[in-house]
Write a protein that holds these residues in place. Structure first.
Motif, PDB file in Angstrom:
ATOM      1  N   VAL A 121      26.962  64.102 107.971  1.00 43.62           N
ATOM      2  CA  VAL A 121      28.136  64.901 108.339  1.00 43.62           C
ATOM      3  C   VAL A 121      29.228  64.581 107.317  1.00 43.62           C
ATOM      4  CG1 VAL A 121      27.694  65.075 110.811  1.00 43.62           C
ATOM      5  CG2 VAL A 121      28.919  63.094 109.930  1.00 43.62           C
TER       6      VAL A 121
ATOM      7  N   PHE B  43      36.972  65.620 114.277  1.00 39.79           N
ATOM      8  CA  PHE B  43      36.906  66.380 115.530  1.00 39.79           C
ATOM      9  C   PHE B  43      38.232  66.288 116.284  1.00 39.79           C
ATOM     10  CE2 PHE B  43      35.229  62.130 116.381  1.00 39.79           C
ATOM     11  CZ  PHE B  43      36.019  61.736 117.449  1.00 39.79           C
ATOM     12  N   LEU B  60      35.040  78.203 114.179  1.00 43.02           N
ATOM     13  CA  LEU B  60      34.175  77.027 114.204  1.00 43.02           C
ATOM     14  C   LEU B  60      34.998  75.741 114.061  1.00 43.02           C
ATOM     15  CD1 LEU B  60      31.129  76.843 114.481  1.00 43.02           C
ATOM     16  CD2 LEU B  60      30.989  76.454 112.023  1.00 43.02           C
ATOM     17  N   ARG B  62      35.183  71.288 115.631  1.00 46.49           N
ATOM     18  CA  ARG B  62      34.440  70.233 116.305  1.00 46.49           C
ATOM     19  C   ARG B  62      35.339  69.569 117.346  1.00 46.49           C
ATOM     20  NH1 ARG B  62      33.754  68.629 111.322  1.00 46.49           N
ATOM     21  NH2 ARG B  62      32.011  69.558 110.211  1.00 46.49           N
ATOM     22  N   GLN B 111      29.943  70.773 117.678  1.00 49.27           N
ATOM     23  CA  GLN B 111      30.471  71.813 116.809  1.00 49.27           C
ATOM     24  C   GLN B 111      30.273  73.153 117.495  1.00 49.27           C
ATOM     25  OE1 GLN B 111      28.524  72.502 112.965  1.00 49.27           O
ATOM     26  NE2 GLN B 111      30.552  72.401 112.059  1.00 49.27           N
ATOM     27  N   SER B 113      32.821  76.789 119.135  1.00 46.81           N
ATOM     28  CA  SER B 113      34.122  77.458 119.164  1.00 46.81           C
ATOM     29  C   SER B 113      34.651  77.526 120.587  1.00 46.81           C
ATOM     30  CB  SER B 113      34.019  78.851 118.557  1.00 46.81           C
ATOM     31  OG  SER B 113      32.947  79.539 119.156  1.00 46.81           O
TER      32      SER B 113
END
Lengths: 241, 159
Positions: A121, B43, B60, B62, B111, B113
């Motif tokens: 990631v 995130f 999109l 996180r 991840q 929306s």
């Protein structure tokens, strides 16, 4: 002190005898560490046996940061005090650091796939360590990109010092920003969050990695000094004949 | 008598120059990292989602936090659960394979929306990653701590 050690012969007279001791520590601590890490330590309550990747991953990550710190320190000495030997030490440490960084990234990806569910990631920790690998490769490439050896050394030393900014970023990335990578387990406020049965093999492996790095560094510097001496002899021989 | 002095001052000057350059570089790095603070975050927490207006819907992003105990509902291939940072909660919907370490009370990063439907914000996840915390211990030790009542699940995986 610096001027005293700047003489290559004197430098090797002091550090040369350390070489067999470094090998001994690397083999003994590494052997004991591996037996503990792979067989005699317990599986983790969450990760199971994949925790054993940590015993390679974490020491190589520490050495990746440590080798860069060595390079930055010797680059500063080389630029300020103009000791050619400091350039030699910085140059010798670069491929070693690149190797440790690559091991850290590969073992981290293997662990990530089993624990997180993904190989990679782009979080702050993983990205900054990848930048470190490119810094190492950049140092090696930049040094070789000049015909004039001393100009290549100076350029690489400057890049090494500028790139040092990345080291605290790597260390504290897991605290400053929300990352997928977990925060530090050993060097943290409030003591290690690792059970002693897992901390001991980790520390043994760390000692082994450090001794291995020191051994290769001394060996590499000694080889470079011998190469320069041989080159000087060849040049002198040509002049005589 | 005077011969070694210029070399010494030149060395001094290089040392000061290097020190000054290091201070400027550190300052510049701090300023740059500070201005990129938001984009460096991997995130958002449920509190960010609940309190901040600048987090986009239908794009999109996180999110991350702890999987709330007892919140996992499976219906066929669809999984619903709640992600919490103990201050705020966020409901998540996901279709797909979960990683091994996905558990109640453990950290998770998803991840997907945000969908605002029927008054409540629901996060539609496309990918779910398990987040591991910094605690390492043998299973027996974990069981012993749980038995003695010293276990603090709120601390695990919040970072």
């Amino acid at each position: 002190m610096l001027n005293f050690l700047a003489n290559p012969a004197r430098f090797m007279r002091i550090f040369g005898p350390l070489l067999p001791w470094c090998w001994a520590v690397a083999v003994l601590a590494g052997g004991a560490g591996l037996v503990l890490a792979l067989f005699a330590s317990p599986a983790d309550y969450q990760q199971g046996d994949s925790v054993r990747i940590m015993y390679i991953h974490v020491p190589s990550a520490w050495m990746a940061l440590g080798a860069y710190t060595v390079i930055a320190a010797f680059s500063a000495i080389a630029l300020v005090w103009k000791h050619p030997l400091a350039h030699v030490v910085a140059e010798a440490a670069a491929p070693l650091g690149a190797g440790f960084t690559a091991i850290c990234l590969v073992t981290g990806m293997l662990w990530g796939k089993t624990s997180w569910g993904t190989w990679w990631v782009w979080d702050a920790r993983l990205t900054s360590v990848l930048v470190l690998l490119f810094l190492y490769l950049g140092l090696i490439a930049l040094r070789g990109a000049f015909d004039d050896e001393s100009r290549g050394q100076r350029a690489a030393a400057l890049l090494a010092l500028v790139g040092f900014v990345n080291i605290p970023i790597i260390k504290f990335s897991v605290e400053w920003w929300a990352t997928l990578h977990q925060p530090a387990s050993v060097l943290r406020a409030g003591g290690p969050a690792i059970h002693p049965s897992m901390l001991w093999p980790l520390l043994l492996m760390a000692v082994a990695f450090m001794a291995y790095f020191a051994a290769l560094l001394i060996l590499s510097v000694r080889t470079e000094i011998a190469r320069r001496k041989a080159e000087a002899l060849i040049v002198a021989g040509r002049r005589q004949s | 008598m005077n011969a070694p002095r210029p070399a010494l001052t030149r060395r001094r000057r290089r040392l000061y120059l290097l020190g000054a350059a290091a201070v400027v570089l550190a300052l510049a790095a701090t300023l740059i990292l500070n201005s990129f603070k938001d984009s460096l975050v991997f995130f958002y927490s449920p509190s960010d989602i609940a309190t901040r207006a600048d987090i986009p819907r239908d794009r999109l992003i996180r999110i991350g936090g702890l999987v709330e105990k007892g919140s996992i509902i499976r219906a066929g291939s669809e999984i619903r659960f709640t992600v919490t940072d103990t201050a705020h909660n966020l409901r998540v919907v996901y279709r797909g394979i979960l990683p091994d370490l996905f558990r109640e009370g453990q950290g998770v990063v998803a991840q997907g929306s945000l969908k605002a439907g029927g008054g409540e914000t629901v996060f539609e996840a496309r990918e779910v990653l398990a987040k591991h915390d910094e605690t390492y211990m043998p299973r027996e030790v974990a069981d012993a701590i749980k038995k003695s009542g010293q276990w603090k699940p709120d601390e695990a995986g919040t970072k």
